[in-house]
Design a protein around this motif. Sequence first.
Motif, PDB file in Angstrom:
ATOM      1  N   ALA A  44       0.791  -1.107   0.035  1.00 60.74           N
ATOM      2  CA  ALA A  44      -0.182  -0.015   0.258  1.00 60.74           C
ATOM      3  C   ALA A  44       0.682   1.275   0.049  1.00 60.74           C
ATOM      4  CB  ALA A  44      -0.761  -0.007   1.049  1.00 60.74           C
ATOM      5  N   THR A  45       0.155   2.216  -0.166  1.00 59.80           N
ATOM      6  CA  THR A  45       0.831   3.540  -0.103  1.00 59.80           C
ATOM      7  C   THR A  45       0.293   4.288   1.005  1.00 59.80           C
ATOM      8  OG1 THR A  45       1.239   3.512  -2.366  1.00 59.80           O
ATOM      9  CG2 THR A  45       1.222   5.684  -1.230  1.00 59.80           C
ATOM     10  N   LEU A  46       1.067   5.224   1.860  1.00 58.45           N
ATOM     11  CA  LEU A  46       0.682   5.794   3.145  1.00 58.45           C
ATOM     12  C   LEU A  46       0.063   7.027   2.536  1.00 58.45           C
ATOM     13  CD1 LEU A  46       0.941   5.353   6.150  1.00 58.45           C
ATOM     14  CD2 LEU A  46       2.761   6.939   5.949  1.00 58.45           C
ATOM     15  N   THR A 100      -1.277   9.097   8.403  1.00 62.33           N
ATOM     16  CA  THR A 100      -1.197   7.851   9.228  1.00 62.33           C
ATOM     17  C   THR A 100      -2.150   6.826   8.868  1.00 62.33           C
ATOM     18  OG1 THR A 100      -2.469   9.054  10.956  1.00 62.33           O
ATOM     19  CG2 THR A 100      -0.086   9.052  11.074  1.00 62.33           C
ATOM     20  N   GLN A 101      -1.775   5.633   9.032  1.00 62.72           N
ATOM     21  CA  GLN A 101      -2.588   4.544   8.784  1.00 62.72           C
ATOM     22  C   GLN A 101      -2.658   3.413  10.114  1.00 62.72           C
ATOM     23  OE1 GLN A 101      -1.726   3.100   4.703  1.00 62.72           O
ATOM     24  NE2 GLN A 101      -2.970   4.800   3.722  1.00 62.72           N
ATOM     25  N   SER A 143       9.537   3.017   4.051  1.00 59.39           N
ATOM     26  CA  SER A 143       9.830   4.422   4.832  1.00 59.39           C
ATOM     27  C   SER A 143       8.749   4.638   5.731  1.00 59.39           C
ATOM     28  CB  SER A 143       9.990   5.251   3.754  1.00 59.39           C
ATOM     29  OG  SER A 143      11.299   5.075   2.570  1.00 59.39           O
ATOM     30  N   VAL A 144       8.558   3.802   6.663  1.00 61.81           N
ATOM     31  CA  VAL A 144       7.445   4.218   7.506  1.00 61.81           C
ATOM     32  C   VAL A 144       7.873   3.797   9.074  1.00 61.81           C
ATOM     33  CG1 VAL A 144       5.545   3.813   6.017  1.00 61.81           C
ATOM     34  CG2 VAL A 144       6.631   1.805   7.457  1.00 61.81           C
ATOM     35  N   GLY A 184       4.452   8.380   8.444  1.00 63.81           N
ATOM     36  CA  GLY A 184       5.542   8.560   7.439  1.00 63.81           C
ATOM     37  C   GLY A 184       5.209   9.732   6.611  1.00 63.81           C
ATOM     38  N   ASP A 185       5.935   9.868   5.380  1.00 62.47           N
ATOM     39  CA  ASP A 185       5.702  10.739   4.450  1.00 62.47           C
ATOM     40  C   ASP A 185       4.431  10.503   3.557  1.00 62.47           C
ATOM     41  OD1 ASP A 185       7.577  12.530   5.557  1.00 62.47           O
ATOM     42  OD2 ASP A 185       9.130  11.530   4.234  1.00 62.47           O
ATOM     43  N   PRO A 186       3.462  11.430   3.325  1.00 65.86           N
ATOM     44  CA  PRO A 186       2.649  10.968   2.359  1.00 65.86           C
ATOM     45  C   PRO A 186       2.972  10.472   1.202  1.00 65.86           C
ATOM     46  CG  PRO A 186       1.762  12.947   3.431  1.00 65.86           C
ATOM     47  CD  PRO A 186       3.278  12.482   3.843  1.00 65.86           C
TER      48      PRO A 186
END
Length: 243
Positions: free
Chosen positions: A126-128, A131-132, A149-150, A189-191
């Motif tokens: 998935a892609t951030l 926050t998820q 990168s999370v 992490g970064d969107p």
Amino acid sequence: MRLLPALLVAILCAAPAALAEDTLTSFETPHQGKDAQWTFLVEGREAYNASAVVFLNAVRSPFEIMVRAQNGTTMFDQKGARGIQTLPPLAPGRYTVVVKGDGTFSITQRYLDAAGTAGGVTDVNATLGATQGWVIVPSQAWRVFVNGSVSVDWDDLVTAGGSANLERLEAPLNHTILAGRPAFLLLRGDPGSAYSIHLEPAPDLAAAASAPPAAKTPGPTLALVACATLLALALRRGLGRRP
């Protein structure tokens, strides 16, 4: 009169922010409040899919969560301290979350292994967005791998001492979870950051997984096992449509 155009521009520019509303996704990031409430909108993929309501207090600090529809109908009302309950599917519309007492909670439609071999999810790519939050309801002992990168806030929901047990971990990580010991994972992490989650059986922990569980605690924790199957059936369709 020269101020009028500038004033209109300022109002128009501010309008989108003023009209912005919370959605169910907004509650994946844990919310904390004392006798507080939040209004949110259900639409699109969030509609008609059950959600996991995660109680994140220490076990000796119970509180109550209610979800009410705009017409005043109570859609959800549970008390507890730590654990998971299921928020039934909501039709599109506007709702209010009400917290009575001092509580920290998360609401998410992302889950892992809520059904084991009966269709549970064990792999995610998935892609951030922001926050998820992910709930793991393990049907067996797993090694949980997170790459990308999370960073991960990992909260074991059933602990021997009954207290909040938050660990802040950096990916890549390899963390173990036992059968019947649900956990809540908050990815930060970064969107736009890509990440993956993979569950791999941990057969060497079979004996530990079958050991007697810790003492039961009040509230949602009592419903954790039953919640696993219910979440699987209710969320499978919704999760399958997620990018």
